[in-house]
Design a protein around this motif. Structure first.
Motif, mmCIF file in Angstrom:
data_model
loop_
_atom_site.group_PDB
_atom_site.id
_atom_site.type_symbol
_atom_site.label_atom_id
_atom_site.label_comp_id
_atom_site.label_asym_id
_atom_site.label_seq_id
_atom_site.Cartn_x
_atom_site.Cartn_y
_atom_site.Cartn_z
ATOM 1 N N ARG B 277 0.812 -1.212 0.000
ATOM 2 C CA ARG B 277 0.000 0.000 0.000
ATOM 3 C C ARG B 277 0.851 1.269 0.000
ATOM 4 N N ARG B 278 1.688 1.415 -1.028
ATOM 5 C CA ARG B 278 2.535 2.599 -1.115
ATOM 6 C C ARG B 278 1.726 3.838 -1.434
ATOM 7 N N ASN B 279 0.656 3.612 -2.201
ATOM 8 C CA ASN B 279 -0.144 4.712 -2.691
ATOM 9 C C ASN B 279 -1.144 5.171 -1.620
ATOM 10 N N ASN B 280 -1.292 6.490 -1.458
ATOM 11 C CA ASN B 280 -2.180 7.007 -0.409
ATOM 12 C C ASN B 280 -3.635 6.607 -0.619
ATOM 13 N N GLY B 281 -4.020 6.420 -1.878
ATOM 14 C CA GLY B 281 -5.385 5.972 -2.166
ATOM 15 C C GLY B 281 -5.618 4.560 -1.656
ATOM 16 N N GLU B 282 -4.616 3.694 -1.812
ATOM 17 C CA GLU B 282 -4.728 2.319 -1.296
ATOM 18 C C GLU B 282 -4.830 2.333 0.232
ATOM 19 N N ARG B 283 -4.112 3.263 0.840
ATOM 20 C CA ARG B 283 -4.170 3.353 2.306
ATOM 21 C C ARG B 283 -5.547 3.817 2.761
ATOM 22 N N MET B 284 -6.094 4.769 2.015
ATOM 23 C CA MET B 284 -7.450 5.250 2.337
ATOM 24 C C MET B 284 -8.438 4.089 2.217
ATOM 25 N N ARG B 285 -8.313 3.315 1.147
ATOM 26 C CA ARG B 285 -9.191 2.152 0.967
ATOM 27 C C ARG B 285 -9.049 1.180 2.135
ATOM 28 N N PHE B 286 -7.813 0.938 2.529
ATOM 29 C CA PHE B 286 -7.539 0.022 3.645
ATOM 30 C C PHE B 286 -8.213 0.520 4.927
ATOM 31 N N LYS B 287 -8.090 1.810 5.189
ATOM 32 C CA LYS B 287 -8.678 2.389 6.403
ATOM 33 C C LYS B 287 -10.199 2.304 6.349
ATOM 34 N N VAL B 288 -10.761 2.719 5.220
ATOM 35 C CA VAL B 288 -12.223 2.715 5.099
ATOM 36 C C VAL B 288 -12.767 1.301 5.219
ATOM 37 N N MET B 289 -12.096 0.352 4.582
ATOM 38 C CA MET B 289 -12.574 -1.032 4.647
ATOM 39 C C MET B 289 -12.491 -1.577 6.070
ATOM 40 N N HIS B 290 -11.457 -1.174 6.793
ATOM 41 C CA HIS B 290 -11.368 -1.611 8.187
ATOM 42 C C HIS B 290 -12.541 -1.041 8.988
ATOM 43 N N LYS B 291 -12.793 0.252 8.755
ATOM 44 C CA LYS B 291 -13.820 0.954 9.534
ATOM 45 C C LYS B 291 -15.228 0.443 9.262
ATOM 46 N N ILE B 292 -15.505 0.068 8.013
ATOM 47 C CA ILE B 292 -16.895 -0.298 7.710
ATOM 48 C C ILE B 292 -17.073 -1.692 7.096
ATOM 49 N N LYS B 293 -16.013 -2.522 7.141
ATOM 50 C CA LYS B 293 -16.227 -3.895 6.679
ATOM 51 C C LYS B 293 -15.434 -4.933 7.479
ATOM 52 N N ASP B 294 -14.095 -4.845 7.414
ATOM 53 C CA ASP B 294 -13.261 -5.903 8.009
ATOM 54 C C ASP B 294 -13.553 -6.125 9.487
ATOM 55 N N PHE B 295 -13.662 -5.027 10.218
ATOM 56 C CA PHE B 295 -13.848 -5.132 11.666
ATOM 57 C C PHE B 295 -15.171 -5.834 11.970
ATOM 58 N N LYS B 296 -16.199 -5.451 11.232
ATOM 59 C CA LYS B 296 -17.510 -6.055 11.465
ATOM 60 C C LYS B 296 -17.494 -7.538 11.128
ATOM 61 N N GLN B 297 -16.764 -7.871 10.065
ATOM 62 C CA GLN B 297 -16.664 -9.272 9.667
ATOM 63 C C GLN B 297 -16.063 -10.111 10.797
ATOM 64 N N ARG B 298 -15.175 -9.492 11.544
ATOM 65 C CA ARG B 298 -14.490 -10.214 12.615
ATOM 66 C C ARG B 298 -15.235 -10.135 13.941
ATOM 67 N N PHE B 299 -15.773 -8.963 14.229
ATOM 68 C CA PHE B 299 -16.320 -8.744 15.578
ATOM 69 C C PHE B 299 -17.823 -8.455 15.618
#
Ligand SMILES: Cc1cc2nc3c(=O)[nH]c(=O)nc-3n(C[C@H](O)[C@H](O)[C@H](O)COP(=O)(O)OP(=O)(O)OC[C@H]3O[C@@H](n4cnc5c(N)ncnc54)[C@H](O)[C@@H]3O)c2cc1C
Ligand code: SF4
Ligand code: SF4
Ligand code: FES
Lengths: 273, 336
Positions: B277-299
């Protein structure tokens, strides 16, 4: 109150063997019973901590093969037998050895990727009757980068071992590579079409190496008709805690330090950085 | 039980509480604002209720009180390691309903994820008592109602300022002191039922199609990877460990952990110069996905609690609320 998992324990360096200019294997006095493919967090107090695979283990010791690349590994490089390292672990999921029983195991390891699978190979080397057959394909940059030369030689007595180097060094000499192995130049991916596969459904593959190597090597095996589910890989990611807390190793909803570093390729393939 | 306090009575309550607890609340930090002569609302220890800022949202989140920006883990010297000691006092923190929901998110990762609870987090978390500050109206940039985090029942006491007196609903009286200093009265805490903005939260995001979405390129061209959005976030929890040794004796030192951010360079750097994730857009995607998808999938719950602090903090005016809403509307549009 839970136990404090952050404080490391002391482990004496029993022996230190040189592998290449940058890589040394350390034998450490240690009572843990790891699973092949797991890693430890290794500390040098005052410098820091880093994840290192267990490259081998036995009664009362573990071995780690460490490449000097930066602060912590550079500090470790200066230590001698009798000195101490500080450890916590073992962490992560290792290789599911039992799923390889009675199968044709093919191991493809690139560079330092050979370290985390070394104990898998040794496990089956000591119990060859557990496998139908075993091919070990290894790739290194130059002949001077070849790791575990004695072991490669030893394994070649029982298994088929191939060593390839990307390019020759100035001496143009392949002799430094273990004797009994088949030797070539070229990328590891070029070895795959020639692997003899008598029964496709019995094949199980382990691929470990740099990200690009793992990607293209897996593609070659898929081309040969292997199912994704029969391939395992081991990931490296930046890690700070090894405990599922610090967040550095996270890919999607997966924590590499907990659910990996060893993954089945069917899962690994879906992870998107 | 409900209680009513005059300012003087509440201050006596605080004085009694402070014998065994440190009390933290959002206060006006002078000169800490974006420009040198401006103020900013952040967390500090308080001794009187007048110091608490009720009519603004705090810029920083309450997490720094029980999960410090820099936390000593242990000391080392030639003889071994010794655990950093912890203040004997308990902790009382004034915070909003969404912030309490965020504490529950931090609990998920720090207490539940992995094989065991995080020793240092649990040590402070066990001391923590929560005082929820009522939200009488929504602030700009809040979208807690859309995230379903506008209410909570997880508090020792609530507090609001109404017509010059402090009203408190007490669920767990701390040492009986609320009853001792207050005057009994019916109180129920007030939570907002609507925000000035509402966002459509996508519920079935598919990673491959999200990753292919061109919006990340657009965010990537604006984001400067400063990490402010994660620093102010009450549910961001990442950290990095660091060692320091003391100048007078290099064999002695300490290991600490400091907050880290997935938006900043170096978060994924590995030896050999490889990083993801060198690109800032990829980092934004990573953050957003954590906030509204990945975390919920886990918890089972979303990580983002809709406090809107990241939107207030971003120097490039990137709005997470807007981003979530875009993804939610695109998803609804694609389905419909
Ligand atoms: C599961 C796992 C298993 C591993 N197994 C092994 C193993 O068996 N053997 C082994 O040798 N290694 C192994 N590694 C890799 C090992 O962890 C790293 O080499 C180690 O962390 C390097 O630490 P260091 O302090 O020496 O290097 P650092 O000083 O942290 O950095 C090394 C290099 O990384 C780059 N770098 C680091 N931080 C930055 C930054 N902020 N900005 C720019 N560049 C930066 C630089 O190029 C620097 O030279 C493993 C890693 C994982 C995750
Ligand atoms: S709105 Fe922003 S700061 Fe608030 S919880 Fe969500 S991501 Fe964090
Ligand atoms: S605050 Fe804004 S500019 Fe800074 S990292 Fe977050 S999104 Fe990017
Ligand atoms: S290394 Fe810290 S969460 Fe995996």
């Amino acid at each position: 109150m839970v136990k404090n998992s952050y404080i490391p324990f002391k482990a004496k360096i029993l022996a230190k063997y040189q592998q290449t200019e940058l890589d040394w294997t350390y034998r450490l006095e240690c009572q843990i019973q790891p699973i092949a493919g797991q890693f430890m967090e290794v500390s040098l107090p005052g410098v820091g901590e880093c994840p290192i695979s267990i490259s081998d283990f036995g009664d009362g010791y573990i071995e780690m093969t460490i490449r000097r690349v930066g602060q912590v590994t550079g500090g470790i490089d200066k230590l001698v037998p009798g000195d101490y390292l500080f450890l916590r672990g073992p962490y992560g999921k290792g290789f599911p050895l039992e799923s390889f029983y009675n199968k044709h195991l093919i191991i493809a390891a690139g560079g330092t990727g050979l370290a985390p699978v070394k104990s898998v190979i040794n496990y089956f080397y000591a119990r060859p009757e557990l496998l139908q057959r075993c091919d070990i394909l290894t790739g290194f940059k130059t002949p001077n980068d070849v790791l575990f030369k004695h072991d490669l030689d030893k394994w070649a007595q029982t298994f088929r071992v191939e060593v390839t180097v990307d390019k020759l060094d100035e001496s143009g000499n392949l002799e430094v590579i273990a004797n009994s192995c088949s030797r070539r130049t070229g990328l590891i991916t070029a070895l795959i079409p020639d692997v003899e596969i008598p029964s496709l459904e019995d094949v199980r593959v382990i691929i470990v190496g740099p990200p690009v190597m793992m990607k293209f090597t897996a593609q070659e095996f898929l081309c040969r008709g292997l199912a994704k589910e029969n391939i395992w890989v081991s990931f490296e990611r930046k890690m700070s805690c090894g405990l599922g807390k610090c967040g550095h190793c996270k890919i999607d909803e997966t924590y590499v330090c907990l659910e990996g570093p060893v993954f089945n390729f069917a899962q690994a393939q879906t992870l998107l950085d | 039980m409900g209680y009513r306090f005059t300012a003087a009575a509440f201050n006596q309550l605080l004085e009694s509480l402070r014998e065994k607890y440190r009390v933290y609340a959002p206060t006006l930090l002078k000169g800490k604002g974006k420009f040198s002569d401006t103020d900013l609302v952040g967390y500090a220890e308080i001794s009187k209720i007048e110091d608490v800022v009720f009519n603004q949202k705090s810029y920083f989140s309450p997490k720094e009180t029980f999960y410090p920006v820099t936390q000593r883990l242990f000391y080392f010297n030639e003889n071994g390691f010794s655990e950093a000691v912890v203040d004997e006092k308990g902790m009382i923190v004034f915070l909003r309903a969404c912030d309490i929901q965020a504490v529950e998110r931090l609990d998920k990762i720090m207490l539940e994820n992995g094989l065991s609870a995080d020793y240092y987090y649990e040590r402070l978390r066990n001391k923590l008592k929560l005082i929820v500050m009522d939200c009488q109206e929504s602030f700009d940039s809040c979208f807690c109602v859309s995230m379903g985090t506008n209410k909570t029942e997880n508090y020792s006491a609530s507090v609001r300022l109404e017509n010059g007196v402090y009203l408190s609903d007490v669920q767990e009286d701390i040492e009986g002191l609320f009853a001792f200093h207050g005057e009994t009265i019916e109180v129920s805490p007030k939570f907002v039922e609507s925000n000035k903005q509402s966002v459509k939260v996508p519920e079935n995001l598919v990673l491959e199609s999200v990753a292919a979405n061109p919006i990340w390129e657009e965010y990537g061209s604006r984001c400067i990877a400063c990490g402010r959005c994660t620093v102010v976030c009450p549910s961001c929890s990442c950290y990095t460990m660091q060692d320091i040794f003391y100048d007078d004796n290099p064999k002695c030192g300490e290991r600490r952990r400091v907050w880290a951010s997935c938006q900043i360079d170096g978060f994924t750097d590995m030896a050999g110069g490889h990083s993801f994730r060198r690109n800032n857009g990829e980092r934004m995607r990573f953050k957003v996905m954590h906030k509204i998808k990945d975390f919920k999938q886990r918890f089972g719950v979303h990580m983002c609690v809709g406090c809107g602090r990241c939107d207030n903090a971003c120097p490039e005016y990137i709005s997470l609320a807007h981003c979530i809403d875009r993804l939610g509307k695109e998803e609804a549009g694609n389905r419909g």
